[in-house]
Write a protein that holds these residues in place. Structure first.
Motif, PDB file in Angstrom:
ATOM      1  N   THR A 116      -7.449  -0.359  -0.567  1.00  0.00           N
ATOM      2  CA  THR A 116      -6.589   0.657   0.014  1.00  0.00           C
ATOM      3  C   THR A 116      -6.566   1.922  -0.846  1.00  0.00           C
ATOM      4  O   THR A 116      -7.046   1.925  -1.985  1.00  0.00           O
ATOM      5  CB  THR A 116      -5.160   0.123   0.122  1.00  0.00           C
ATOM      6  N   HIS A 160      -8.725  -3.935  -8.746  1.00  0.00           N
ATOM      7  CA  HIS A 160      -8.423  -4.396  -7.389  1.00  0.00           C
ATOM      8  C   HIS A 160      -8.899  -5.832  -7.260  1.00  0.00           C
ATOM      9  O   HIS A 160     -10.047  -6.150  -7.600  1.00  0.00           O
ATOM     10  CB  HIS A 160      -9.113  -3.527  -6.345  1.00  0.00           C
ATOM     11  N   VAL A 194      -3.945  -4.116  -8.253  1.00  0.00           N
ATOM     12  CA  VAL A 194      -3.624  -4.239  -6.826  1.00  0.00           C
ATOM     13  C   VAL A 194      -4.257  -5.509  -6.282  1.00  0.00           C
ATOM     14  O   VAL A 194      -5.457  -5.744  -6.467  1.00  0.00           O
ATOM     15  CB  VAL A 194      -4.107  -3.013  -6.030  1.00  0.00           C
ATOM     16  N   THR A 231      -4.066   2.881  -2.351  1.00  0.00           N
ATOM     17  CA  THR A 231      -3.339   2.459  -3.550  1.00  0.00           C
ATOM     18  C   THR A 231      -4.300   1.823  -4.547  1.00  0.00           C
ATOM     19  O   THR A 231      -4.252   2.103  -5.754  1.00  0.00           O
ATOM     20  CB  THR A 231      -2.230   1.459  -3.180  1.00  0.00           C
ATOM     21  N   ALA A 232      -5.193   0.977  -4.054  1.00  0.00           N
ATOM     22  CA  ALA A 232      -6.170   0.334  -4.934  1.00  0.00           C
ATOM     23  C   ALA A 232      -7.080   1.361  -5.598  1.00  0.00           C
ATOM     24  O   ALA A 232      -7.535   1.159  -6.733  1.00  0.00           O
ATOM     25  CB  ALA A 232      -6.995  -0.672  -4.138  1.00  0.00           C
ATOM     26  N   ARG A 252      -7.750  -5.592   1.367  1.00  0.00           N
ATOM     27  CA  ARG A 252      -8.379  -4.299   1.619  1.00  0.00           C
ATOM     28  C   ARG A 252      -8.401  -3.469   0.334  1.00  0.00           C
ATOM     29  O   ARG A 252      -7.471  -3.535  -0.460  1.00  0.00           O
ATOM     30  CB  ARG A 252      -7.616  -3.515   2.690  1.00  0.00           C
ATOM     31  N   GLU A 278       0.109   4.990   1.130  1.00  0.00           N
ATOM     32  CA  GLU A 278       0.158   5.399   2.535  1.00  0.00           C
ATOM     33  C   GLU A 278       1.520   5.186   3.170  1.00  0.00           C
ATOM     34  O   GLU A 278       1.867   5.878   4.125  1.00  0.00           O
ATOM     35  CB  GLU A 278      -0.901   4.629   3.344  1.00  0.00           C
ATOM     36  N   THR A 328      -2.237  -3.481   9.934  1.00  0.00           N
ATOM     37  CA  THR A 328      -1.515  -2.843   8.842  1.00  0.00           C
ATOM     38  C   THR A 328      -0.883  -1.526   9.275  1.00  0.00           C
ATOM     39  O   THR A 328      -1.204  -0.977  10.333  1.00  0.00           O
ATOM     40  CB  THR A 328      -2.460  -2.599   7.660  1.00  0.00           C
ATOM     41  N   ASN A 334       0.840  -1.197   0.000  1.00  0.00           N
ATOM     42  CA  ASN A 334       0.000   0.000   0.000  1.00  0.00           C
ATOM     43  C   ASN A 334       0.877   1.250   0.000  1.00  0.00           C
ATOM     44  O   ASN A 334       0.895   2.012   0.964  1.00  0.00           O
ATOM     45  CB  ASN A 334      -0.930  -0.018   1.216  1.00  0.00           C
ATOM     46  N   ASP A 389      -4.948  -7.263  -2.761  1.00  0.00           N
ATOM     47  CA  ASP A 389      -4.943  -6.910  -1.337  1.00  0.00           C
ATOM     48  C   ASP A 389      -6.307  -7.255  -0.745  1.00  0.00           C
ATOM     49  O   ASP A 389      -7.328  -7.039  -1.411  1.00  0.00           O
ATOM     50  CB  ASP A 389      -4.663  -5.407  -1.175  1.00  0.00           C
TER      51      ASP A 389
END
Length: 741
Positions: free
Chosen positions: A208, A217, A202, A210-211, A206, A181, A620, A178, A204
């Motif tokens: 995020t 995602h 991405v 980034t996603a 979550r 962040e 996280t 991520n 993950d």
């Protein structure tokens, strides 16, 4: 420093944001930092800073900073302290350290120091060398599994660069990471690639930040990344999309493996007196086994060959055999990723070349995270999506500074528990914590407090604040922030820099730099000749390595600004036993992990414990803290005021949990009480508490009461065991809010 009342602008480097090494320009007036902003770099693209770096002035001038040395006068953890002078504290500590070493042996004294190379870690390293003590390796408190995988695959700890440093990729998979962040510099690179037409995916559990910037995602069940990678390998091989030239030339793919013992076939197996370092392949041209480096050889990658009475297969064939078991349909059952998504992603990664993988730290915090990282490495390898070159670097004169009396003993941080509590593998009776909040950040906090720390005869903590660890110390020493001392920092952004960490202000209160503390203690322990230079003189010694990468670099040059490493044309160099990329690791045969097989997380919702603890807990990283540092900074607390349990409404509804309700998160090891935050950004079945919060910020308990300290022996064999901080099952219940603050 200039005269009173004058404004100064001083460039330094941030060491609060993990390993990014962002440049900071600080405005100072009358010993106070009045403004912090990003500083320039030779490459303008590397200029920038995150919220953590920009909040440093609040940390430095925080009202709760430790002001003078303290000696415990009550019981450990009781909070009763006596103010003492530096001389009194260090005289007493020196005597107690020497007494412990005399009674239990020198290795019973452990030194734990900041992670940054340079003076801050070097002073304690010198003491460990001079006293023949034990040094703590800190990678295992969450960051060792990826390096274990990379050592096994590429022969170096941070081999992930071979997957991520791909120029102008057409596809980038951001996997368990991520950076929006936690590593804005990496995120900037991903965004720049996206602007050039690169598709970003991405993976993950979550959704995020980034996603939010990605084209796609893919939510995955935590701890199953290795299965997904194997499923993608299955598709690549099924469709014939592998890069056979790369596999033949640069990997162990063509090396024959004996069926009787799982070891590579060697010349010594075929010829009396033959070399054990010469590996054998089956040559398609001659129809015979040949040395892998023979001048003219066409090595077979598939098939079974009966050689000297033993069936042998190329390592690539063994990988293919393993991958054949991981059909997209079977992997979909394991990972919750649909089979058609697996097929599409695998095909895209193998055909939209060059393609990169930004492999984050998240997936390695499952108990078998090293296997997941190895499977991803294997996926990159068989598709040829590997950049074999390494970033340019600086070679400093570090070893003589760190180890003036030769090497010292080492212990991985995850082995501290039993070494202290049980004396295994050797007894530890005194420990020095500098730059590490052991109680707050390591798993199974309750065991640390009740079973581990009470067995120590001496605990010394150097820190800026009275942390959870400091509260259990015998001596607490106020340390200077990085703004109050000189050092240097090497950073690996898009480019590699050597930067001077300039002193911005004089140390506040009675604080001293880590190096000053180590030097004064060293002199009191009888090692004055090893601490007889100024900090600047020692820095000059470290710069004067004579290596071509250091040509023309002096302390004065670094005062003028950061220096970028010169490009170096390096040949392919994989420091594995075979000299090749190893997706088959024969030394892990003893653990049944010679191939990157998939193993279910040790605390799995699909195990027998389902129903008792049915939710997977993640912890996280936050954009507002670096581990537990900055957790008490007022400006950042306005943005993120208290710990919260993120939970999907699908999981909250049957538990009658509403947004903002106080909940109890618990398992057999401990509990935490905090408020719930309902979020559809989290995959159902998964809950999350961002890590780094201090115990007093919870209503009750702490998330690291819930984590466990199981040891992964395969990781220990390669490097060191990793804390499986994301391989944790919990239950959540709503609690009565009477009396809750």
């Amino acid at each position: 420093m200039k005269n009173k009342g004058e404004n100064m602008a001083i460039r330094t480097v941030c060491v609060s944001g993990d390993v990014q090494g962002c440049g900071l320009l600080m405005q100072v007036k009358d010993g106070t930092i009045t403004k912090v902003e990003p500083a320039d770099f030779p490459n303008p693209d590397d200029r920038g800073a995150c919220a953590r770096g920009l909040a440093i002035a609040e940390l430095v001038h925080h009202q709760d900073r430790l002001r003078y040395p303290l000696k415990r006068v009550g019981e450990r953890g009781e909070g009763r302290w006596q103010r003492v002078s530096w001389d009194e504290a260090l005289d007493s500590i020196a005597g107690e350290l020497q007494e412990v070493a005399q009674r239990y042996g020198s290795t019973s004294v452990v030194w734990g120091a900041p992670a940054w190379p340079g003076l801050s870690v070097g002073g304690y390293s010198r003491l460990a060398s001079l006293t023949k003590g034990t040094w703590v390796d800190w990678w295992g408190f969450g960051d060792a599994a990826g390096p274990c995988a990379d050592i096994a695959t590429f022969g170096r700890m941070l081999g992930e660069v071979h997957l991520s440093r791909i120029k102008d990729p057409k596809l980038s998979i951001v996997w368990g990471f991520n950076p929006a962040e936690t590593s804005y510099i990496r995120m900037r690179r991903i965004i720049e690639d996206k602007k050039k037409g690169c598709k970003v995916v991405v993976i993950d559990p979550r959704f995020t930040p980034t996603a939010a910037h990605a084209d796609e995602h893919i939510p995955i069940r935590p701890g199953t990344d290795g299965a997904l990678a194997l499923g993608m390998i299955h598709v690549v091989l099924e469709q014939g999309l592998q890069d056979e030239r790369f596999i033949s030339e640069d990997t162990v793919g063509p090396l024959l493996v004996r069926s009787d013992n799982g070891l590579f076939l060697r010349e010594s197996d075929l010829i009396e007196g033959g070399s054990e370092q010469q590996f054998i392949v089956f040559d398609n041209n001659s129809g015979r086994p040949q040395p892998c480096d023979a001048s003219v050889v066409d090595p077979a990658l598939t098939g079974t060959y009966f050689i000297s009475g033993v069936d042998c297969k190329p390592a690539y064939q063994l990988l293919a055999d393993l991958a054949s078991e991981y059909t997209p349909e079977s992997v979909a059952e394991i990972t919750d990723v649909p089979a058609d998504v697996i097929r599409r992603l695998a095909t895209s990664y193998a055909t939209q070349k060059p393609a990169s993988i930004h492999r984050g730290w998240g997936m390695q915090r499952s108990f078998y995270g090293d296997l997941a990282c190895r499977a991803i490495n294997a996926l990159a390898t068989i598709t040829g999506n590997i950049n074999p070159s390494l970033p340019s670097s600086f070679v400093l004169n570090m070893r003589p500074f760190y180890m003036p009396a030769g090497p010292y003993n080492h212990i991985p941080v995850m082995l501290l528990y039993d070494a202290i509590a049980k004396g295994e593998p050797f007894p530890i009776k005194a420990i020095w914590f500098a730059g590490h909040n052991f109680v707050n950040q390591l798993p199974n906090m309750n065991r640390i407090v009740t079973d581990v720390l009470p067995q120590l005869e001496l605990i010394v903590v150097c820190d800026l604040f009275m942390t959870a660890t400091a509260k259990y110390a015998d001596y607490v020493l106020p340390v200077a922030s990085f703004c109050e001392c000189v050092d240097f920092h090497t950073s690996y952004l898009q480019n590699t820099y050597l930067q001077l960490q300039q002193k911005v202000i004089e140390p506040l209160h009675e604080s001293k730099s880590d190096f000053q503390i180590a030097a004064e203690l060293g002199r009191k322990m009888g090692f004055s000749e090893f601490f007889d230079k100024t900090e600047e003189q020692y820095l000059e010694e470290m710069l004067a390595s004579g290596h071509p990468s250091m040509e023309g670099i002096t302390l004065e040059k670094l005062r003028q600004g950061p220096v970028m490493a010169s490009p170096v044309d390096r040949p392919k160099q994989f420091r594995t036993p075979s000299g090749r990329i190893e997706f088959y690791v024969e030394r892990l045969k003893r653990f049944g992990q010679e191939l990157p097989t998939y193993l279910e997380p040790v605390e799995s919702v699909r195990s027998d414990r389902e129903g008792v603890y049915p939710l997977c807990l993640l912890s996280t990283h936050s954009r507002y803290r670096t581990h537990s540092t900055l957790a008490n900074v007022p400006g950042l607390l306005k943005l993120d005021p208290e710990p919260a349990l993120e939970i999907n409404p699908v999981d909250a509804e049957p538990r009658n949990i509403g947004d903002g309700d106080v909940v109890r998160v618990f398992n057999v090891r401990g509990q935490a009480k905090l408020r719930a935050k309902l979020s559809q950004r989290l995959k159902p079945g998964v809950v999350n508490i961002s890590q780094g919060w201090w115990p007093e910020q919870y209503i009750e308990g702490h998330h690291n009461e819930l984590t466990h300290e199981r040891i992964n022996e395969a990781q220990q064999f390669i490097m060191e065991p990793n804390a499986a901080l994301y391989d944790v099952l919990v239950e959540v219940e709503k609690v009565e809010q009477k009396g809750i603050r």
